[in-house]
Design a protein around this motif. Sequence first.
Motif, PDB file in Angstrom:
ATOM      1  N   GLN A 149     -45.737 -34.965  85.985  1.00 12.47           N
ATOM      2  CA  GLN A 149     -45.815 -34.679  84.554  1.00 12.47           C
ATOM      3  C   GLN A 149     -45.479 -35.927  83.733  1.00 12.47           C
ATOM      4  N   VAL A 150     -44.500 -36.683  84.205  1.00 10.92           N
ATOM      5  CA  VAL A 150     -44.131 -37.924  83.515  1.00 10.92           C
ATOM      6  C   VAL A 150     -45.240 -38.958  83.640  1.00 10.92           C
ATOM      7  N   MET A 151     -45.881 -38.969  84.801  1.00 11.24           N
ATOM      8  CA  MET A 151     -46.903 -39.976  85.054  1.00 11.24           C
ATOM      9  C   MET A 151     -48.102 -39.822  84.124  1.00 11.24           C
ATOM     10  N   ALA A 152     -48.442 -38.603  83.752  1.00 14.75           N
ATOM     11  CA  ALA A 152     -49.656 -38.366  82.959  1.00 14.75           C
ATOM     12  C   ALA A 152     -49.672 -39.168  81.652  1.00 14.75           C
ATOM     13  N   PRO A 153     -48.643 -39.078  80.807  1.00 13.76           N
ATOM     14  CA  PRO A 153     -48.684 -39.887  79.583  1.00 13.76           C
ATOM     15  C   PRO A 153     -48.523 -41.385  79.838  1.00 13.76           C
ATOM     16  N   CYS A 154     -47.874 -41.742  80.941  1.00 11.19           N
ATOM     17  CA  CYS A 154     -47.767 -43.170  81.278  1.00 11.19           C
ATOM     18  C   CYS A 154     -49.141 -43.736  81.613  1.00 11.19           C
ATOM     19  N   LEU A 155     -49.910 -42.955  82.357  1.00 12.66           N
ATOM     20  CA  LEU A 155     -51.289 -43.375  82.636  1.00 12.66           C
ATOM     21  C   LEU A 155     -52.092 -43.426  81.344  1.00 12.66           C
ATOM     22  N   GLY A 156     -51.776 -42.509  80.434  1.00 11.52           N
ATOM     23  CA  GLY A 156     -52.443 -42.536  79.130  1.00 11.52           C
ATOM     24  C   GLY A 156     -52.165 -43.833  78.390  1.00 11.52           C
ATOM     25  N   LEU A 157     -50.930 -44.343  78.475  1.00 10.10           N
ATOM     26  CA  LEU A 157     -50.586 -45.622  77.842  1.00 10.10           C
ATOM     27  C   LEU A 157     -51.342 -46.781  78.491  1.00 10.10           C
ATOM     28  N   ILE A 158     -51.446 -46.733  79.813  1.00 11.66           N
ATOM     29  CA  ILE A 158     -52.154 -47.816  80.516  1.00 11.66           C
ATOM     30  C   ILE A 158     -53.644 -47.779  80.175  1.00 11.66           C
ATOM     31  N   LYS A 159     -54.208 -46.576  80.076  1.00 14.05           N
ATOM     32  CA  LYS A 159     -55.614 -46.461  79.669  1.00 14.05           C
ATOM     33  C   LYS A 159     -55.797 -46.932  78.226  1.00 14.05           C
ATOM     34  N   VAL A 185     -47.679 -53.718  81.546  1.00 17.74           N
ATOM     35  CA  VAL A 185     -48.343 -52.693  82.357  1.00 17.74           C
ATOM     36  C   VAL A 185     -47.823 -52.743  83.800  1.00 17.74           C
ATOM     37  N   ASP A 186     -47.693 -53.939  84.341  1.00 15.85           N
ATOM     38  CA  ASP A 186     -47.206 -54.087  85.716  1.00 15.85           C
ATOM     39  C   ASP A 186     -45.798 -53.516  85.884  1.00 15.85           C
ATOM     40  N   GLU A 187     -44.933 -53.767  84.910  1.00 10.95           N
ATOM     41  CA  GLU A 187     -43.558 -53.270  84.985  1.00 10.95           C
ATOM     42  C   GLU A 187     -43.532 -51.741  84.913  1.00 10.95           C
ATOM     43  N   LEU A 188     -44.395 -51.181  84.084  1.00  5.74           N
ATOM     44  CA  LEU A 188     -44.462 -49.719  83.992  1.00  5.74           C
ATOM     45  C   LEU A 188     -44.995 -49.124  85.294  1.00  5.74           C
ATOM     46  N   VAL A 189     -46.062 -49.698  85.832  1.00  5.48           N
ATOM     47  CA  VAL A 189     -46.639 -49.203  87.087  1.00  5.48           C
ATOM     48  C   VAL A 189     -45.602 -49.254  88.206  1.00  5.48           C
ATOM     49  N   LEU A 190     -44.863 -50.341  88.269  1.00  5.92           N
ATOM     50  CA  LEU A 190     -43.881 -50.513  89.338  1.00  5.92           C
ATOM     51  C   LEU A 190     -42.832 -49.407  89.331  1.00  5.92           C
ATOM     52  N   CYS A 191     -42.371 -49.011  88.139  1.00  2.00           N
ATOM     53  CA  CYS A 191     -41.318 -47.989  88.107  1.00  2.00           C
ATOM     54  C   CYS A 191     -41.876 -46.567  88.195  1.00  2.00           C
ATOM     55  N   LEU A 192     -43.204 -46.420  88.279  1.00  2.00           N
ATOM     56  CA  LEU A 192     -43.788 -45.090  88.469  1.00  2.00           C
ATOM     57  C   LEU A 192     -43.777 -44.649  89.922  1.00  2.00           C
ATOM     58  N   TYR A 193     -43.608 -45.581  90.842  1.00  2.00           N
ATOM     59  CA  TYR A 193     -43.575 -45.221  92.262  1.00  2.00           C
ATOM     60  C   TYR A 193     -42.261 -44.515  92.586  1.00  2.00           C
ATOM     61  N   PRO A 194     -42.317 -43.544  93.493  1.00  2.31           N
ATOM     62  CA  PRO A 194     -41.088 -42.844  93.865  1.00  2.31           C
ATOM     63  C   PRO A 194     -40.151 -43.750  94.682  1.00  2.31           C
ATOM     64  N   PRO A 195     -38.842 -43.529  94.531  1.00  4.96           N
ATOM     65  CA  PRO A 195     -38.192 -42.538  93.655  1.00  4.96           C
ATOM     66  C   PRO A 195     -38.264 -42.979  92.193  1.00  4.96           C
ATOM     67  N   MET A 196     -38.745 -42.106  91.340  1.00  2.00           N
ATOM     68  CA  MET A 196     -38.970 -42.460  89.940  1.00  2.00           C
ATOM     69  C   MET A 196     -37.660 -42.416  89.149  1.00  2.00           C
ATOM     70  N   ASN A 197     -37.386 -43.528  88.480  1.00  2.00           N
ATOM     71  CA  ASN A 197     -36.217 -43.628  87.608  1.00  2.00           C
ATOM     72  C   ASN A 197     -36.697 -43.363  86.186  1.00  2.00           C
ATOM     73  N   TYR A 198     -36.387 -42.171  85.668  1.00  2.00           N
ATOM     74  CA  TYR A 198     -36.933 -41.761  84.375  1.00  2.00           C
ATOM     75  C   TYR A 198     -36.469 -42.650  83.225  1.00  2.00           C
ATOM     76  N   VAL A 199     -35.240 -43.146  83.295  1.00  2.00           N
ATOM     77  CA  VAL A 199     -34.748 -44.030  82.246  1.00  2.00           C
ATOM     78  C   VAL A 199     -35.562 -45.323  82.234  1.00  2.00           C
ATOM     79  N   ALA A 200     -35.835 -45.878  83.433  1.00  2.00           N
ATOM     80  CA  ALA A 200     -36.638 -47.102  83.537  1.00  2.00           C
ATOM     81  C   ALA A 200     -38.067 -46.858  83.068  1.00  2.00           C
ATOM     82  N   VAL A 201     -38.592 -45.670  83.414  1.00  2.00           N
ATOM     83  CA  VAL A 201     -39.949 -45.328  82.981  1.00  2.00           C
ATOM     84  C   VAL A 201     -40.021 -45.280  81.455  1.00  2.00           C
TER      85      VAL A 201
END
Length: 349
Positions: A227-237, A279-295
Amino acid sequence: MEGRSPGTASCLALVNFSVPLRNLKDSLRVLLNQLRDGESRESKEVFNLQHFWEMLEQSFKMTSQEATKFSLAFSKPPLPSAEGCGKLIEDIEKSVVTMSAVYYLLPKCQGTTLRRIVREATTDVVDGVIQLIETIVSTPLQSLSQEQLMSTGGVWESCDRITELPRDNQAAVLSVMSSYSKLVKDALEEIEEAQNSDGDPFSDVLGDIDMEERGNRDTYWSEADRQVMAPCLGLIKASKASLKKVSEAVKNHGKVREQEYIAQLDDLADCSSEISPSVDELVLCLYPPMNYVAVRYNAAKLASVLKKMLDIVGMSHMCPEAENSWVQFLNRAVDHNMDKVKELTPASA
């Protein structure tokens, strides 16, 4: 004393030449450092950009020719005489110094993005000549070695780049933005491919490891993660779309006839250079284990850079008022996705 073979005599001669060759290498290294740190020589004379390019192309061509002569002279026995060696050193150093002097003629007012690209091309040639000299000094002289052949080819390749360089700041900004767009596209494809791997982004890396051994949820995305990843991908798009639309604005409306326009182009290039790393920094913190604060932090950082770039282009000569609806649309897309990230992630640990 018995006569030495031609090969032995030539190797001894190369030892005698090693001092002036090393001195040449040291001189060019000093020049290289000055090029990387130096400023243009501002002049009150009217600058002719076309004449500058004619001189720069000629200087690159001359450096390529002198590097070829220099390499051939040291490619096989017998070596040139001391006088001949001195002339070769003088000629190649003169060609490199002339090329550097021409670069310094390009004033900042023509655009810092253009100047940066020309500087990189010039330093690549100087660095290539230095590598060629190092190869000649360090390689036993018997015949043209593979190392020397590659070093010579490297100088040729660097010199030939002159024909591909952008000729003004508009073209320079388009060039760098194209490279940024490709990096963002690659990052988006990477995370989308990982997302489509049945919740297991490390399957291609850990595929041979027994499932029980790697049953830890730290290697999988949870439903909350997705669920968190969806809007993050939206930002990257949105990043990809923004770079595309801004590049189109630069291509269709970018001008270099006024200093103000050139400065706006540079501001745009400087800001857009921050997008791919963000974008690279955001992608990196999307991989599990996901740190929501970092995201949340990295999503906000990317959103800020995107809005800054959209603001710059929206207030510039590249965005006529009749065509600025896309700027507003992309701004709303960034805000919408960032708001969703905030809803789904905590502000602090």
